[in-house]
Design an enzyme around this catalytic site. Structure first.
Site, short mmCIF file in Angstrom:
data_model
loop_
_atom_site.label_atom_id
_atom_site.label_comp_id
_atom_site.label_asym_id
_atom_site.label_seq_id
_atom_site.Cartn_x
_atom_site.Cartn_y
_atom_site.Cartn_z
N TYR A 47 -1.75 -9.94 15.17
CA TYR A 47 -1.69 -8.79 14.26
C TYR A 47 -2.75 -7.75 14.62
O TYR A 47 -2.44 -6.58 14.83
CB TYR A 47 -1.88 -9.25 12.80
CG TYR A 47 -2.20 -8.10 11.87
CD1 TYR A 47 -1.23 -7.17 11.52
CD2 TYR A 47 -3.50 -7.92 11.36
CE1 TYR A 47 -1.53 -6.08 10.69
CE2 TYR A 47 -3.80 -6.85 10.54
CZ TYR A 47 -2.82 -5.94 10.20
OH TYR A 47 -3.12 -4.86 9.39
N ILE B 241 0.84 -1.21 0.00
CA ILE B 241 0.00 0.00 0.00
C ILE B 241 0.87 1.26 0.00
O ILE B 241 0.60 2.22 -0.72
CB ILE B 241 -0.96 0.01 1.21
CG1 ILE B 241 -1.82 -1.27 1.21
CG2 ILE B 241 -1.86 1.25 1.18
CD1 ILE B 241 -2.62 -1.49 2.49
N THR C 216 -6.49 -0.58 10.50
CA THR C 216 -7.27 -1.60 9.81
C THR C 216 -8.64 -1.84 10.46
O THR C 216 -8.78 -1.67 11.68
CB THR C 216 -6.47 -2.92 9.82
OG1 THR C 216 -7.32 -4.01 9.45
CG2 THR C 216 -5.91 -3.25 11.20
N ASP C 217 -9.59 -2.30 9.66
CA ASP C 217 -10.91 -2.67 10.21
C ASP C 217 -10.84 -3.94 11.06
O ASP C 217 -11.80 -4.27 11.74
CB ASP C 217 -11.96 -2.81 9.09
CG ASP C 217 -11.71 -3.98 8.15
OD1 ASP C 217 -10.61 -4.58 8.20
OD2 ASP C 217 -12.62 -4.31 7.37
N GLU C 218 -9.70 -4.65 11.01
CA GLU C 218 -9.57 -5.88 11.81
C GLU C 218 -9.65 -5.59 13.31
O GLU C 218 -9.92 -6.48 14.10
CB GLU C 218 -8.24 -6.58 11.53
CG GLU C 218 -8.21 -7.20 10.17
CD GLU C 218 -7.35 -8.46 10.11
OE1 GLU C 218 -6.90 -8.76 9.00
OE2 GLU C 218 -7.14 -9.13 11.13
N LYS D 285 -2.41 -3.88 16.13
CA LYS D 285 -2.93 -2.68 15.46
C LYS D 285 -3.89 -1.93 16.40
O LYS D 285 -3.85 -0.70 16.47
CB LYS D 285 -3.63 -3.05 14.15
CG LYS D 285 -2.73 -3.63 13.08
CD LYS D 285 -1.62 -2.70 12.60
CE LYS D 285 -2.08 -1.56 11.73
NZ LYS D 285 -0.92 -0.83 11.10
#
Ligand code: NAD
Ligand code: DAU
Length: 336
Positions: free
Chosen positions: A150, A12, A125-127, A154
């Site tokens: 992960y 990205i 992130t949406d995670e 985040k």
């Protein structure tokens, strides 16, 4: 704007550098990247000679490197992409995830605070919202419920970044994007893995029942969203960036098989990912209302462009698949 960006030899970040320079949306971009397995300077070959671009190899968790770079460059803003970004790797080997995503982000924030930086965009992130039951979708106030090392790293780094706004008034902005796809993505993630395996006639490993849902965002749309936040966002705020394209994994893989002209028989069900989130879903209404941004790429068109890119760049794929990638592939897939 003069920018220091981290992690731009990856997927990205490299798209952000290429598109930002193409749009003349920055006067200078300095890319600080450690060049891990995911960092590849080939991704930036098209801008390597551009006088507005500079590459510095270094670790974001190394305070001396970061402080010296900020003192030398005096940027208007940091855009922070650098991370260990793959969930499966974070399950097999969480230590680098902690070192980069948490300690590295902390080091950058401390240096930014000391340098009294005017803007700090933390790319997340949406995670961090975890698995969301249908028909709900997360807005920016949705509770955080991370499942993997992960996503936990985040979520932790998001909170740390926001605390620097609350406590020190460092103008931090956090973006939370959905699953990206497009050219130059390392073939460990679903779409590039399935495309490159399909082009070679190899098995396509589907975790569990393949009914997990992800929202797909074309990488250039993500980069445009980050620029909108950088230029128009409110300090101290979080902005979701989604693609308005929710699909179950099996459907994505079927479309890849169709686009590559390969049979469905290549799909192989394998043991599920531990702690696998069933469904991600988010709304980007806040970003759309405040900045006018919206995702432009239709999924089938974006997928066709991506398949064409992998078909035309087999040597890039072969080079990144050599060495370390083979070891990871064995660790992640041989036992499944
Ligand atoms: P990537 O794995 O392709 O690239 C990561 C880059 O960071 C590499 O160039 C690597 O060399 C560099 N890096 C890693 N550790 C470093 C360190 N300690 N110091 C300096 N550089 C380091 O990642 P990506 O998919 O491009 O993701 C970029 C960012 O976007 C990450 O923060 C990720 O969490 C976030 N994000 C990714 C997605 C996605 O779908 N890929 C979606 C939402 C958010
Ligand atoms: O949602 C944003 C996140 O998307 C980013 O923060 C992460 O950096 C990025 O890696 C991505 O995380 P996911 O875990 O959703 O992406 P991944 O491509 O690894 O997997 C997508 C889905 O496909 C997930 O349900 C797992 C499944 N999958 C993945 C692989 C690699 C398979 O079924 N088989 C596979 O071989």
């Amino acid at each position: 704007m003069k920018l220091v960006v981290t992690g731009c030899a990856g997927f990205i970040g490299s798209a952000f550098v290429r598109t930002t320079l193409e749009l003349n949306a920055a006067s200078r971009i300095v890319n600080l990247d450690k060049l891990t397995y995911a960092g590849n300077l080939e991704n930036l070959a098209s801008v390597a000679q551009d006088p507005r671009y500079r590459f510095v190899q270094g670790d974001i968790a190394d305070a001396a490197v970061v402080e010296a770079l900020l003192a030398e460059e005096k940027p208007d803003a940091i855009v922070h992409f650098a991370a260990e970004s793959h969930v499966d790797r974070s399950i097999h080997a969480p230590t680098p995830v902690f070192e980069t995503n948490l300690r590295g982000t902390f080091t950058l924030l401390e240096a930014a605070r000391a340098a009294k930086l005017a803007r700090f965009v933390h790319v997340s992130t949406d995670e961090v919202y975890g698995s969301i039951d249908a028909p709900h979708e997360a807005d920016e106030s949705y509770p955080l419920k991370a499942s993997s090392p992960y996503s936990a790293s985040k979520a932790g780094s998001d909170l740390l970044a926001l605390s620097y706004f609350t406590t020190y008034k460092l103008p931090v902005l956090v973006t939370r994007a959905s699953n990206n796809y497009g050219p130059f993505q390392f073939p460990e993630k679903l779409i590039p893995l399935m495309i490159s395996n399909a082009l070679d006639g190899r098995d396509l490993p589907i975790y569990g029942d393949g009914q997990q849902v992800r929202d797909w965002l074309y990488v250039d749309d993500h980069c445009a969203g980050i620029r909108a936040v950088l230029n128009q966002g409110q300090a101290g705020e979080v902005y979701n960036i989604g693609g308005n394209c929710s699909l179950p994994n099996l459907e994505v893989v079927r479309r890849i098989l169709k686009a590559t002209g390969q049979p469905d028989s290549l799909m192989k069900t394998v043991t599920d990912r531990p702690g696998h989130d069933r469904r991600y879903a988010l709304t980007s209404e806040k970003l759309e209302k405040e900045t006018g941004w919206s995702p432009q790429m239709d999924f089938d068109r974006g997928l066709a462009l991506t398949v064409d890119w992998y078909r035309d760049n087999r040597e890039w794929v072969e080079r990144v698949r050599s060495g370390e990638y083979r070891r990871f592939y064995d660790v992640n897939y041989a036992q499944r």
